[in-house]
Design a protein around this motif. Structure first.
Motif, PDB file in Angstrom:
ATOM      1  N   SER A  75       0.886  -1.153  -0.088  1.00 15.94           N
ATOM      2  CA  SER A  75       0.021  -0.025   0.008  1.00 15.94           C
ATOM      3  C   SER A  75       0.827   1.219   0.019  1.00 15.94           C
ATOM      4  CB  SER A  75      -0.690   0.079   1.309  1.00 15.94           C
ATOM      5  OG  SER A  75      -1.756  -1.019   1.173  1.00 15.94           O
ATOM      6  N   PHE A  76       0.232   2.325  -0.591  1.00 16.82           N
ATOM      7  CA  PHE A  76       1.005   3.782  -0.557  1.00 16.82           C
ATOM      8  C   PHE A  76       1.117   4.185   0.959  1.00 16.82           C
ATOM      9  CE2 PHE A  76       1.140   8.062  -1.144  1.00 16.82           C
ATOM     10  CZ  PHE A  76       2.389   8.263  -2.174  1.00 16.82           C
ATOM     11  N   ASN A  77       2.113   4.788   1.300  1.00 13.80           N
ATOM     12  CA  ASN A  77       2.337   5.637   2.683  1.00 13.80           C
ATOM     13  C   ASN A  77       1.885   7.033   2.316  1.00 13.80           C
ATOM     14  OD1 ASN A  77       3.217   6.465   4.982  1.00 13.80           O
ATOM     15  ND2 ASN A  77       4.804   5.033   5.108  1.00 13.80           N
ATOM     16  N   TYR A  78       0.893   7.381   2.654  1.00 12.51           N
ATOM     17  CA  TYR A  78       0.530   8.851   2.477  1.00 12.51           C
ATOM     18  C   TYR A  78       1.212   9.803   3.696  1.00 12.51           C
ATOM     19  CZ  TYR A  78      -3.213   7.545  -0.823  1.00 12.51           C
ATOM     20  OH  TYR A  78      -3.833   7.186  -1.884  1.00 12.51           O
ATOM     21  N   ARG A  79       1.577   9.154   4.895  1.00  8.87           N
ATOM     22  CA  ARG A  79       2.144   9.903   5.822  1.00  8.87           C
ATOM     23  C   ARG A  79       3.459  10.143   5.388  1.00  8.87           C
ATOM     24  NH1 ARG A  79       0.628  10.879  10.590  1.00  8.87           N
ATOM     25  NH2 ARG A  79      -0.671   9.270  10.613  1.00  8.87           N
ATOM     26  N   ALA A  80       4.291   9.018   4.921  1.00  8.73           N
ATOM     27  CA  ALA A  80       5.642   9.497   4.255  1.00  8.73           C
ATOM     28  C   ALA A  80       5.622  10.596   3.069  1.00  8.73           C
ATOM     29  CB  ALA A  80       6.255   8.058   3.614  1.00  8.73           C
ATOM     30  N   LEU A  81       4.638  10.440   2.199  1.00  9.33           N
ATOM     31  CA  LEU A  81       4.566  11.504   1.160  1.00  9.33           C
ATOM     32  C   LEU A  81       4.332  13.027   1.793  1.00  9.33           C
ATOM     33  CD1 LEU A  81       3.902  12.215  -1.801  1.00  9.33           C
ATOM     34  CD2 LEU A  81       1.735  12.436  -1.327  1.00  9.33           C
ATOM     35  N   TRP A  82       3.713  13.007   2.774  1.00 15.78           N
ATOM     36  CA  TRP A  82       3.170  14.352   3.566  1.00 15.78           C
ATOM     37  C   TRP A  82       4.424  14.781   4.156  1.00 15.78           C
ATOM     38  CZ3 TRP A  82      -1.831  16.567   3.738  1.00 15.78           C
ATOM     39  CH2 TRP A  82      -1.765  17.822   4.755  1.00 15.78           C
TER      40      TRP A  82
ATOM     41  N   ALA B  43       4.032  15.386 -19.332  1.00 18.26           N
ATOM     42  CA  ALA B  43       3.079  16.568 -19.169  1.00 18.26           C
ATOM     43  C   ALA B  43       3.485  16.920 -17.671  1.00 18.26           C
ATOM     44  CB  ALA B  43       1.668  16.334 -18.953  1.00 18.26           C
ATOM     45  N   ALA B  44       4.053  16.386 -17.051  1.00 15.99           N
ATOM     46  CA  ALA B  44       4.534  16.868 -15.695  1.00 15.99           C
ATOM     47  C   ALA B  44       5.771  17.584 -15.558  1.00 15.99           C
ATOM     48  CB  ALA B  44       4.767  15.687 -14.590  1.00 15.99           C
ATOM     49  N   SER B  45       5.845  18.652 -14.659  1.00 14.98           N
ATOM     50  CA  SER B  45       7.278  19.323 -14.662  1.00 14.98           C
ATOM     51  C   SER B  45       8.122  18.584 -14.019  1.00 14.98           C
ATOM     52  CB  SER B  45       7.228  20.668 -13.851  1.00 14.98           C
ATOM     53  OG  SER B  45       6.065  20.595 -12.846  1.00 14.98           O
ATOM     54  N   ALA B  46       7.874  17.494 -13.179  1.00 16.15           N
ATOM     55  CA  ALA B  46       8.744  16.554 -12.261  1.00 16.15           C
ATOM     56  C   ALA B  46       7.776  15.269 -12.217  1.00 16.15           C
ATOM     57  CB  ALA B  46       9.221  16.926 -11.305  1.00 16.15           C
ATOM     58  N   PHE B  47       8.307  13.956 -12.376  1.00 13.46           N
ATOM     59  CA  PHE B  47       7.749  12.677 -11.958  1.00 13.46           C
ATOM     60  C   PHE B  47       8.429  12.184 -11.065  1.00 13.46           C
ATOM     61  CE2 PHE B  47       7.527   8.140 -12.673  1.00 13.46           C
ATOM     62  CZ  PHE B  47       6.146   8.031 -12.503  1.00 13.46           C
ATOM     63  N   HIS B  48       7.884  11.629  -9.965  1.00 12.37           N
ATOM     64  CA  HIS B  48       8.458  11.056  -8.792  1.00 12.37           C
ATOM     65  C   HIS B  48       7.896   9.738  -8.861  1.00 12.37           C
ATOM     66  CE1 HIS B  48       9.683  15.007  -7.386  1.00 12.37           C
ATOM     67  NE2 HIS B  48       8.457  15.317  -7.523  1.00 12.37           N
ATOM     68  N   PRO B  49       8.869   8.668  -9.048  1.00 11.23           N
ATOM     69  CA  PRO B  49       8.334   7.238  -9.164  1.00 11.23           C
ATOM     70  C   PRO B  49       8.082   6.907  -7.565  1.00 11.23           C
ATOM     71  CG  PRO B  49      10.622   7.485  -9.575  1.00 11.23           C
ATOM     72  CD  PRO B  49      10.261   8.718  -9.624  1.00 11.23           C
ATOM     73  N   VAL B  50       6.805   5.980  -7.458  1.00  7.56           N
ATOM     74  CA  VAL B  50       6.546   5.524  -6.326  1.00  7.56           C
ATOM     75  C   VAL B  50       7.567   4.271  -6.142  1.00  7.56           C
ATOM     76  CG1 VAL B  50       4.750   4.388  -4.834  1.00  7.56           C
ATOM     77  CG2 VAL B  50       4.210   6.401  -6.060  1.00  7.56           C
ATOM     78  N   ASP B  51       8.474   4.745  -4.937  1.00  6.66           N
ATOM     79  CA  ASP B  51       9.226   3.299  -4.613  1.00  6.66           C
ATOM     80  C   ASP B  51       9.197   2.861  -3.167  1.00  6.66           C
ATOM     81  OD1 ASP B  51      10.388   5.395  -3.095  1.00  6.66           O
ATOM     82  OD2 ASP B  51      12.256   5.778  -4.620  1.00  6.66           O
ATOM     83  N   SER B  52      10.097   2.167  -2.786  1.00  6.19           N
ATOM     84  CA  SER B  52       9.697   1.476  -1.373  1.00  6.19           C
ATOM     85  C   SER B  52       9.801   2.621  -0.280  1.00  6.19           C
ATOM     86  CB  SER B  52      10.757   0.483  -1.097  1.00  6.19           C
ATOM     87  OG  SER B  52      12.322   0.993  -1.154  1.00  6.19           O
ATOM     88  N   SER B  53      10.375   3.772  -0.497  1.00  9.22           N
ATOM     89  CA  SER B  53      10.178   4.831   0.477  1.00  9.22           C
ATOM     90  C   SER B  53       8.669   5.269   0.627  1.00  9.22           C
ATOM     91  CB  SER B  53      11.353   6.019   0.245  1.00  9.22           C
ATOM     92  OG  SER B  53      10.690   6.693  -0.953  1.00  9.22           O
ATOM     93  N   LEU B  54       7.811   5.124  -0.203  1.00  9.86           N
ATOM     94  CA  LEU B  54       6.714   5.745  -0.052  1.00  9.86           C
ATOM     95  C   LEU B  54       5.709   4.336  -0.100  1.00  9.86           C
ATOM     96  CD1 LEU B  54       6.757   8.494  -3.033  1.00  9.86           C
ATOM     97  CD2 LEU B  54       6.461   8.737  -0.364  1.00  9.86           C
ATOM     98  N   LEU B  55       6.046   3.144   0.415  1.00  9.25           N
ATOM     99  CA  LEU B  55       5.133   2.222   0.483  1.00  9.25           C
ATOM    100  C   LEU B  55       5.156   1.586   2.204  1.00  9.25           C
ATOM    101  CD1 LEU B  55       6.309   0.071  -2.611  1.00  9.25           C
ATOM    102  CD2 LEU B  55       4.239   1.584  -2.370  1.00  9.25           C
ATOM    103  N   LEU B  56       4.132   1.011   2.386  1.00 13.15           N
ATOM    104  CA  LEU B  56       3.686   0.608   3.545  1.00 13.15           C
ATOM    105  C   LEU B  56       4.427  -1.015   3.449  1.00 13.15           C
ATOM    106  CD1 LEU B  56       0.255   1.786   4.722  1.00 13.15           C
ATOM    107  CD2 LEU B  56       2.586   2.545   5.761  1.00 13.15           C
TER     108      LEU B  56
END
Length: 156
Positions: A23-30, A143-156
């Motif tokens: 699952s995605f880690n919304y707290r880590a993103l925040w 289209a994005a000014s930057a693309f950030h790949p979801v990786d293990s740092s943003l996963l639970l």
């Protein structure tokens, strides 16, 4: 820097599960985004099914700081389901873009490529995307000014 975050919850959930089984880690993103500016708006767009696990997840998002916007889950007679937030996300991004320096979109949906082009051209702001690399539309990445790949740092 004033930042607005828009999370396509269904898209992020399914792409993270498909690619990583996690699952995605919304707290880590925040926490990550807070280091580079002030999050002034954060909306998470989800489908309401009413089950207990989903309600806990929505409460967790609210606790982090997201406004949770819900649409009812609709099961069609042919068995397919409806629950799309694309228009709602688009309206909210367009209404917010003039008040921030950076838009962050969590989604891999290529339908948002025109939206990112529009806010970058009209408002001259950063329009960044967080998505699962192999499941994010190349048109959205471009289209994005930057693309950030979801990786293990943003996963639970």
């Amino acid at each position: 820097m004033r930042i607005a975050v828009f999370a396509d919850v269904q898209n992020i959930y399914y792409t993270c599960k498909q690619a990583y089984g996690r699952s995605f880690n919304y707290r880590a993103l925040w926490q990550q985004l807070s280091m580079s500016g002030q999050i002034v708006t954060a909306c998470a767009y989800a489908i309401h099914r009413g089950d207990e696990q989903q309600l806990k997840f929505q409460d967790a998002l609210r606790h982090i700081g997201f406004e949770v916007k819900l649409k009812p889950y609709i099961q069609r007679s042919d068995g397919s389901a409806k629950g799309d937030w694309d228009v709602g996300i688009t309206i909210d991004v367009l209404e917010t873009a003039a008040t921030v320096e950076r838009i962050v979109l969590l989604s891999g949906d290529g339908d948002f490529d025109l939206l990112l082009h529009k806010v970058r051209d009209k408002y001259g702001i950063e329009a960044e995307v967080y998505g699962v690399p192999r499941l994010t539309a190349s048109s959205l990445i471009n289209a994005a000014s930057a693309f950030h790949p979801v990786d293990s740092s943003l996963l639970l």
